[in-house]
Design an enzyme around this catalytic site. Structure first.
Site, PDB file in Angstrom:
ATOM      1  N   ASN A   8       0.855  -1.187   0.000  1.00 43.49           N
ATOM      2  CA  ASN A   8       0.000   0.000   0.000  1.00 43.49           C
ATOM      3  C   ASN A   8       0.892   1.238   0.000  1.00 43.49           C
ATOM      4  O   ASN A   8       1.489   1.577   1.020  1.00 43.49           O
ATOM      5  CB  ASN A   8      -0.895  -0.018   1.245  1.00 43.49           C
ATOM      6  CG  ASN A   8      -1.773   1.213   1.355  1.00 43.49           C
ATOM      7  OD1 ASN A   8      -1.916   1.991   0.413  1.00 43.49           O
ATOM      8  ND2 ASN A   8      -2.367   1.408   2.524  1.00 43.49           N
ATOM      9  N   TRP A   9       0.966   1.917  -1.131  1.00 40.60           N
ATOM     10  CA  TRP A   9       1.826   3.097  -1.248  1.00 40.60           C
ATOM     11  C   TRP A   9       1.229   4.327  -0.582  1.00 40.60           C
ATOM     12  O   TRP A   9       1.915   5.332  -0.418  1.00 40.60           O
ATOM     13  CB  TRP A   9       2.106   3.387  -2.729  1.00 40.60           C
ATOM     14  CG  TRP A   9       3.150   2.501  -3.328  1.00 40.60           C
ATOM     15  CD1 TRP A   9       3.574   1.295  -2.852  1.00 40.60           C
ATOM     16  CD2 TRP A   9       3.902   2.752  -4.514  1.00 40.60           C
ATOM     17  NE1 TRP A   9       4.541   0.766  -3.668  1.00 40.60           N
ATOM     18  CE2 TRP A   9       4.760   1.653  -4.706  1.00 40.60           C
ATOM     19  CE3 TRP A   9       3.921   3.780  -5.447  1.00 40.60           C
ATOM     20  CZ2 TRP A   9       5.647   1.566  -5.776  1.00 40.60           C
ATOM     21  CZ3 TRP A   9       4.791   3.704  -6.521  1.00 40.60           C
ATOM     22  CH2 TRP A   9       5.653   2.609  -6.682  1.00 40.60           C
ATOM     23  N   LYS A  10      -0.053   4.284  -0.237  1.00 39.25           N
ATOM     24  CA  LYS A  10      -0.729   5.428   0.377  1.00 39.25           C
ATOM     25  C   LYS A  10      -0.546   6.677  -0.517  1.00 39.25           C
ATOM     26  O   LYS A  10      -0.516   6.554  -1.735  1.00 39.25           O
ATOM     27  CB  LYS A  10      -0.233   5.634   1.807  1.00 39.25           C
ATOM     28  CG  LYS A  10      -0.365   4.360   2.646  1.00 39.25           C
ATOM     29  CD  LYS A  10      -0.073   4.568   4.109  1.00 39.25           C
ATOM     30  CE  LYS A  10      -0.209   3.248   4.849  1.00 39.25           C
ATOM     31  NZ  LYS A  10      -0.049   3.411   6.317  1.00 39.25           N
ATOM     32  N   GLU A  94      -6.821   4.405   8.314  1.00 38.46           N
ATOM     33  CA  GLU A  94      -6.613   5.829   8.022  1.00 38.46           C
ATOM     34  C   GLU A  94      -7.862   6.435   7.394  1.00 38.46           C
ATOM     35  O   GLU A  94      -8.192   7.597   7.640  1.00 38.46           O
ATOM     36  CB  GLU A  94      -5.385   6.001   7.128  1.00 38.46           C
ATOM     37  CG  GLU A  94      -4.094   5.701   7.871  1.00 38.46           C
ATOM     38  CD  GLU A  94      -2.916   5.403   6.960  1.00 38.46           C
ATOM     39  OE1 GLU A  94      -1.834   5.129   7.493  1.00 38.46           O
ATOM     40  OE2 GLU A  94      -3.079   5.428   5.714  1.00 38.46           O
ATOM     41  N   GLU A 162      -4.898  -5.182  10.762  1.00 34.07           N
ATOM     42  CA  GLU A 162      -3.898  -4.141  10.991  1.00 34.07           C
ATOM     43  C   GLU A 162      -4.192  -3.429  12.307  1.00 34.07           C
ATOM     44  O   GLU A 162      -5.049  -2.542  12.351  1.00 34.07           O
ATOM     45  CB  GLU A 162      -3.914  -3.117   9.851  1.00 34.07           C
ATOM     46  CG  GLU A 162      -3.386  -3.640   8.541  1.00 34.07           C
ATOM     47  CD  GLU A 162      -2.995  -2.499   7.618  1.00 34.07           C
ATOM     48  OE1 GLU A 162      -1.862  -2.510   7.123  1.00 34.07           O
ATOM     49  OE2 GLU A 162      -3.818  -1.593   7.417  1.00 34.07           O
ATOM     50  N   GLY A 168       2.876   2.080  10.873  1.00 29.38           N
ATOM     51  CA  GLY A 168       3.844   3.149  10.695  1.00 29.38           C
ATOM     52  C   GLY A 168       4.570   3.570  11.958  1.00 29.38           C
ATOM     53  O   GLY A 168       5.296   4.566  11.949  1.00 29.38           O
ATOM     54  N   SER A 207       3.727  -2.277  10.344  1.00 29.90           N
ATOM     55  CA  SER A 207       5.187  -2.243  10.497  1.00 29.90           C
ATOM     56  C   SER A 207       5.850  -3.545  10.071  1.00 29.90           C
ATOM     57  O   SER A 207       6.822  -3.999  10.684  1.00 29.90           O
ATOM     58  CB  SER A 207       5.568  -1.898  11.944  1.00 29.90           C
ATOM     59  OG  SER A 207       5.136  -0.600  12.281  1.00 29.90           O
ATOM     60  N   GLY A 228       3.002  -1.311   4.259  1.00 33.34           N
ATOM     61  CA  GLY A 228       2.928   0.118   3.997  1.00 33.34           C
ATOM     62  C   GLY A 228       4.238   0.671   3.490  1.00 33.34           C
ATOM     63  O   GLY A 228       4.648   0.426   2.358  1.00 33.34           O
ATOM     64  N   GLY A 229       4.932   1.424   4.344  1.00 32.38           N
ATOM     65  CA  GLY A 229       6.135   2.130   3.931  1.00 32.38           C
ATOM     66  C   GLY A 229       7.206   1.249   3.312  1.00 32.38           C
ATOM     67  O   GLY A 229       7.922   1.686   2.406  1.00 32.38           O
TER      68      GLY A 229
END
Length: 245
Positions: A8-10, A94, A162, A168, A207, A228-229
């Site tokens: 997920n690049w958000k 989010e 999640e 994050g 994470s 995510g990141g």
């Protein structure tokens, strides 16, 4: 069960970020799991073209419940399918928190995704406060019952657990905590979908990185990850994918 690793690049990525998808193609050619990259809407068309002929597929980060109409700024599931999208993330914490999306809204979007032939990755998870109050299973159960529509099957449904407090932050629940929630989700899916509940993939997110992925994938009822990141850089994401083999 074949594992699924979704990135997920958000709200990250410019046209130049296409290089990361190209690099990922070269790093994951022999992967034996399903791999999904969910870039922002602005990059989806280019990304779909870039992954043709590879084992990568492209997903989206959200969709609207309606197929068309006066919904300025929104994207329908049919529009995503028209581009070649295969998966869509729905109910991410989010969006639940920042955009006020409740379970009913998420369920409407899941119905739309199914209508358009997309696979929904429906997200559930508790906050730190809810975890401290020992309400994690209660909260996740409520979200699951309220967000998964009637008629859902393993062919077009994935669940992503999640914990909100781990997204994050670098914090990761203990192995026992992850297994407890995933086991509860599996039981709920079996009660809701019967034998087909055994086949719905349950991803862990929060994470996840190359250094802890192998431990997470070794846990019961963990069928992959929503990343995510760490999915923004091909080398890090490829390390997570390698751990899933």
């Amino acid at each position: 069960m074949r594992r699924l690793i979704a990135g997920n690049w958000k709200m990250n990525g410019l046209i130049s970020s296409q290089a990361e998808i190209e690099a990922l193609k070269g790093l994951t050619g022999g992967a034996t799991c399903d791999i999904v990259v969910c870039p922002p809407f602005t990059l989806i068309d280019r990304a779909v073209e870039a992954v043709k002929g590879s084992n990568l597929v492209i997903g989206a980060q959200d969709c609207h419940a309606q197929s068309s109409g006066a919904h300025t700024g929104e994207i329908s599931a049919e529009m995503l399918a028209d581009l070649g999208v295969r998966y869509v993330i729905l109910g991410h914490s989010e969006r639940r928190v920042l955009n006020g999306e409740d379970d009913e809204i998420v369920m409407g979007k899941a119905l739309a995704a199914h209508r358009a032939g997309l696979i929904s990755i429906v997200c559930v998870g508790e906050t730190r406060h809810e975890r401290d109050e020992a309400r994690a299973l209660e909260v996740v159960g409520e979200q699951l019952r309220g967000s998964v529509p009637e008629g859902a099957t393993s062919r077009h449904l994935v669940i992503a657990y999640e914990p909100v407090w781990a997204i994050g932050t670098g914090l990761v629940p203990t192995s026992e905590q992850i297994e407890e929630v995933h086991a509860a989700i599996r039981q709920m899916l079996k009660e809701r979908l019967g034998d087909d509940g055994h086949l719905v993939k349950i991803l862990y997110g929060g994470s996840v990185k190359a250094s802890n992925a192998a431990v997470i994938f070794g846990l019961r009822n963990v069928d992959g990850a929503l990343v995510g990141g760490a999915s923004l850089k091909a080398s890090e994401f490829a390390g997570i994918i390698s751990a899933a083999v």
